[in-house]
Design a protein around this motif. Structure first.
Motif, PDB file in Angstrom:
ATOM      1  N   ASP A  70      -8.328  -0.400   0.498  1.00  0.00           N
ATOM      2  CA  ASP A  70      -9.857  -0.225   0.332  1.00  0.00           C
ATOM      3  C   ASP A  70     -10.476  -1.374   1.462  1.00  0.00           C
ATOM      4  O   ASP A  70      -9.846  -2.281   2.029  1.00  0.00           O
ATOM      5  CB  ASP A  70     -10.003  -0.726  -1.103  1.00  0.00           C
ATOM      6  CG  ASP A  70      -9.492  -1.943  -1.534  1.00  0.00           C
ATOM      7  OD1 ASP A  70     -10.417  -3.041  -1.398  1.00  0.00           O
ATOM      8  OD2 ASP A  70      -8.563  -2.132  -1.924  1.00  0.00           O
ATOM      9  N   HIS A 126      -0.396  -4.319  -5.736  1.00  0.00           N
ATOM     10  CA  HIS A 126      -0.241  -2.768  -5.151  1.00  0.00           C
ATOM     11  C   HIS A 126      -1.400  -1.957  -5.445  1.00  0.00           C
ATOM     12  O   HIS A 126      -2.137  -1.942  -6.336  1.00  0.00           O
ATOM     13  CB  HIS A 126       1.008  -2.144  -6.007  1.00  0.00           C
ATOM     14  CG  HIS A 126       1.079  -0.764  -5.773  1.00  0.00           C
ATOM     15  ND1 HIS A 126       1.185   0.194  -6.925  1.00  0.00           N
ATOM     16  CD2 HIS A 126       1.294   0.060  -4.680  1.00  0.00           C
ATOM     17  CE1 HIS A 126       1.164   1.383  -6.590  1.00  0.00           C
ATOM     18  NE2 HIS A 126       1.379   1.173  -5.203  1.00  0.00           N
ATOM     19  N   VAL A 127      -1.709  -1.272  -4.192  1.00  0.00           N
ATOM     20  CA  VAL A 127      -2.838  -0.330  -4.164  1.00  0.00           C
ATOM     21  C   VAL A 127      -2.224   1.252  -3.590  1.00  0.00           C
ATOM     22  O   VAL A 127      -1.485   0.997  -2.662  1.00  0.00           O
ATOM     23  CB  VAL A 127      -4.000  -1.065  -3.185  1.00  0.00           C
ATOM     24  CG1 VAL A 127      -4.763  -2.221  -3.945  1.00  0.00           C
ATOM     25  CG2 VAL A 127      -3.712  -1.310  -1.790  1.00  0.00           C
ATOM     26  N   SER A 128      -3.042   2.031  -3.922  1.00  0.00           N
ATOM     27  CA  SER A 128      -2.404   3.359  -3.487  1.00  0.00           C
ATOM     28  C   SER A 128      -3.152   3.613  -2.158  1.00  0.00           C
ATOM     29  O   SER A 128      -2.364   4.346  -1.312  1.00  0.00           O
ATOM     30  CB  SER A 128      -2.868   4.495  -4.445  1.00  0.00           C
ATOM     31  OG  SER A 128      -4.137   4.394  -4.602  1.00  0.00           O
ATOM     32  N   GLU A 129      -4.044   2.867  -1.792  1.00  0.00           N
ATOM     33  CA  GLU A 129      -4.823   2.875  -0.442  1.00  0.00           C
ATOM     34  C   GLU A 129      -5.386   1.684  -0.023  1.00  0.00           C
ATOM     35  O   GLU A 129      -5.826   1.054  -1.079  1.00  0.00           O
ATOM     36  CB  GLU A 129      -5.651   4.147  -0.033  1.00  0.00           C
ATOM     37  CG  GLU A 129      -6.746   4.149  -0.885  1.00  0.00           C
ATOM     38  CD  GLU A 129      -7.478   5.635  -0.399  1.00  0.00           C
ATOM     39  OE1 GLU A 129      -8.734   5.516  -0.206  1.00  0.00           O
ATOM     40  OE2 GLU A 129      -6.972   6.720  -0.785  1.00  0.00           O
ATOM     41  N   THR A 163      -2.430   8.227   8.614  1.00  0.00           N
ATOM     42  CA  THR A 163      -2.635   6.777   7.913  1.00  0.00           C
ATOM     43  C   THR A 163      -3.400   5.980   8.911  1.00  0.00           C
ATOM     44  O   THR A 163      -4.274   4.941   8.644  1.00  0.00           O
ATOM     45  CB  THR A 163      -1.166   6.237   7.730  1.00  0.00           C
ATOM     46  OG1 THR A 163      -0.261   7.328   7.189  1.00  0.00           O
ATOM     47  CG2 THR A 163      -1.166   5.007   6.999  1.00  0.00           C
ATOM     48  N   VAL A 183       0.948  -1.015  -0.019  1.00  0.00           N
ATOM     49  CA  VAL A 183       0.176  -0.206   0.057  1.00  0.00           C
ATOM     50  C   VAL A 183       0.990   1.253  -0.078  1.00  0.00           C
ATOM     51  O   VAL A 183       1.625   1.498   0.930  1.00  0.00           O
ATOM     52  CB  VAL A 183      -1.106  -0.089   1.395  1.00  0.00           C
ATOM     53  CG1 VAL A 183      -2.077   1.187   1.126  1.00  0.00           C
ATOM     54  CG2 VAL A 183      -1.852  -1.217   1.337  1.00  0.00           C
ATOM     55  N   ASP A 184       0.940   1.997  -0.952  1.00  0.00           N
ATOM     56  CA  ASP A 184       1.855   2.977  -1.171  1.00  0.00           C
ATOM     57  C   ASP A 184       1.298   3.937  -2.347  1.00  0.00           C
ATOM     58  O   ASP A 184       0.913   3.558  -3.492  1.00  0.00           O
ATOM     59  CB  ASP A 184       3.232   2.584  -1.618  1.00  0.00           C
ATOM     60  CG  ASP A 184       4.408   3.568  -1.213  1.00  0.00           C
ATOM     61  OD1 ASP A 184       5.068   3.437  -0.505  1.00  0.00           O
ATOM     62  OD2 ASP A 184       4.458   4.605  -2.280  1.00  0.00           O
ATOM     63  N   PRO A 185       1.173   5.224  -2.208  1.00  0.00           N
ATOM     64  CA  PRO A 185       0.929   6.077  -3.503  1.00  0.00           C
ATOM     65  C   PRO A 185       1.461   5.821  -4.586  1.00  0.00           C
ATOM     66  O   PRO A 185       0.879   5.719  -5.573  1.00  0.00           O
ATOM     67  CB  PRO A 185       1.019   7.399  -2.856  1.00  0.00           C
ATOM     68  CG  PRO A 185       1.490   7.383  -1.223  1.00  0.00           C
ATOM     69  CD  PRO A 185       1.943   6.171  -1.138  1.00  0.00           C
ATOM     70  N   GLN A 186       2.641   5.575  -4.823  1.00  0.00           N
ATOM     71  CA  GLN A 186       3.461   5.171  -5.917  1.00  0.00           C
ATOM     72  C   GLN A 186       4.552   4.187  -5.566  1.00  0.00           C
ATOM     73  O   GLN A 186       5.584   4.982  -4.869  1.00  0.00           O
ATOM     74  CB  GLN A 186       4.042   6.411  -6.687  1.00  0.00           C
ATOM     75  CG  GLN A 186       4.589   7.423  -5.804  1.00  0.00           C
ATOM     76  CD  GLN A 186       4.771   8.861  -6.524  1.00  0.00           C
ATOM     77  OE1 GLN A 186       4.262   9.027  -7.669  1.00  0.00           O
ATOM     78  NE2 GLN A 186       5.124   9.834  -6.061  1.00  0.00           N
ATOM     79  N   LEU A 187       4.611   3.258  -6.261  1.00  0.00           N
ATOM     80  CA  LEU A 187       5.562   2.328  -6.137  1.00  0.00           C
ATOM     81  C   LEU A 187       7.035   2.605  -6.726  1.00  0.00           C
ATOM     82  O   LEU A 187       6.948   2.966  -8.003  1.00  0.00           O
ATOM     83  CB  LEU A 187       5.152   1.089  -6.404  1.00  0.00           C
ATOM     84  CG  LEU A 187       5.423  -0.257  -5.316  1.00  0.00           C
ATOM     85  CD1 LEU A 187       5.087   0.079  -4.139  1.00  0.00           C
ATOM     86  CD2 LEU A 187       4.502  -1.531  -6.027  1.00  0.00           C
TER      87      LEU A 187
END
Ligand code: NAP
Length: 280
Positions: free
Chosen positions: A64, A59-62, A86, A40-44
């Protein structure tokens, strides 16, 4: 295996998070199945992007709500100043018994207790050699995690990065941060300085760098082999009236290296406390 049938969520897949993830994914150490891990990271970027590509990590940006339902372990590796927001975003989504492990420097357990009411939380301080299984992590548990099974679960996961130690007094985590959390940087600085000094004495730069790296890693391996403590091993190199004694005398001149190191650890410990206060 690193325990747990649920999903392991790494929140903040930056430098420390990706070092830990490298250990989890190593079959011989972590054995975490790639489909049981989510970044979980805004941009990997960097190592995390490589790991995600190699192992097919989601990979997800948040996080869910649907993914959060299946999460049984969270490792939080965002910057200390981002921990509060967070957690606020996470709190309502995580299952009640999900284990939260934070590696954020300075952020106290009470910040987690305030936001995660009753959930088991382990505050941990790892270091980047975890990426190759040579790290050391020191942990402290909140009341809800003060249980052998929960501690074992955290230990199993963090052991993928190397040694794991537990303390009961949370206040010690600042000193731990100053010694082993930040410590690799002091050793790397010493290695850089040794190479630069060799170059200044006339060695070709690449040879000086190879000598410095081999010396730091060889000395580290001797310490690890346990054939003597640091003081004994130092004495074995130091012939009376010889070259090493001359070098050590120069390192001890003025306030000397031990005093500089003392100041470094103390400054890092102080900064850890400040980061904790700023994260409130
Ligand atoms: N590096 C070390 O040696 C070390 C050792 C022990 C502990 N720690 C602790 O580990 C934590 C991370 O340090 P680091 O050096 O790995 O920093 P880092 O490389 O900057 O990693 C932090 C990551 O978190 C991401 N992020 C920011 N906001 C987020 C959010 N809301 N949700 C999910 N991810 C988010 C960042 O993305 P963007 O870059 O896009 O903002 C970045 O990829 C810190 O709390 C630090 O105290 C670090």
């Amino acid at each position: 295996m690193s325990g747990g049938d649920g999903t392991l969520a790494l929140i903040g897949a930056g430098r420390m998070g990706s070092a830990l993830a490298a250990g989890w994914l190593a079959k011989t150490r972590g054995g975490v199945a790639p489909d049981k891990l989510v970044f979980v990271d805004p941009q990997l970027a960097g190592r995390a992007a490589e790991l995600a590509e190699t192992y097919g990590i989601r990979h997800v940006s948040e996080l869910d709500a649907e993914t959060a339902k299946g999460v049984d372990r969270v490792v939080l590796a965002v910057k200390p100043g981002l921990v509060g927001e967070t957690l606020d975003a996470l709190a309502g989504r995580l299952p009640d018994d999900a284990l939260v492990i934070s590696v954020a420097a300075g952020v106290p357990l009470k910040s987690f207790d305030k936001r995660l009411a009753g959930r088991p939380v382990v505050r941990a301080m790892p270091n980047t050699p975890a990426a190759i299984g040579k790290g050391v992590t020191v942990c402290v548990a909140n009341e809800a995690a003060d249980d052998t099974a929960i501690r074992d679960k955290a230990t199993k996961l963090l052991k993928a990065g190397g040694q794991v130690e537990w303390v009961d007094d949370e206040r010690l985590l600042g000193a731990v941060t100053g010694v082993s959390g930040s410590g690799p940087a002091y050793v790397f600085l010493f290695c850089e300085a040794l190479a630069a000094a060799g170059e200044a004495e006339g060695l070709p730069r690449d040879l000086a760098e190879r000598l410095a790296v081999a010396t730091v890693s060889g000395a580290g391996a001797m310490l690890e082999a346990g054939d003597g403590d640091a003081r004994e091993l130092r004495r074995m190199v130091t012939s009376p009236g010889g070259t090493t004694q001359a070098g050590l005398d120069a390192l001890m001149a003025g306030s000397g290296l031990p005093s500089l190191v003392r100041n470094a650890v103390s400054a890092a410990e102080r900064r850890s406390r400040q980061l904790g206060n700023e994260s409130e």
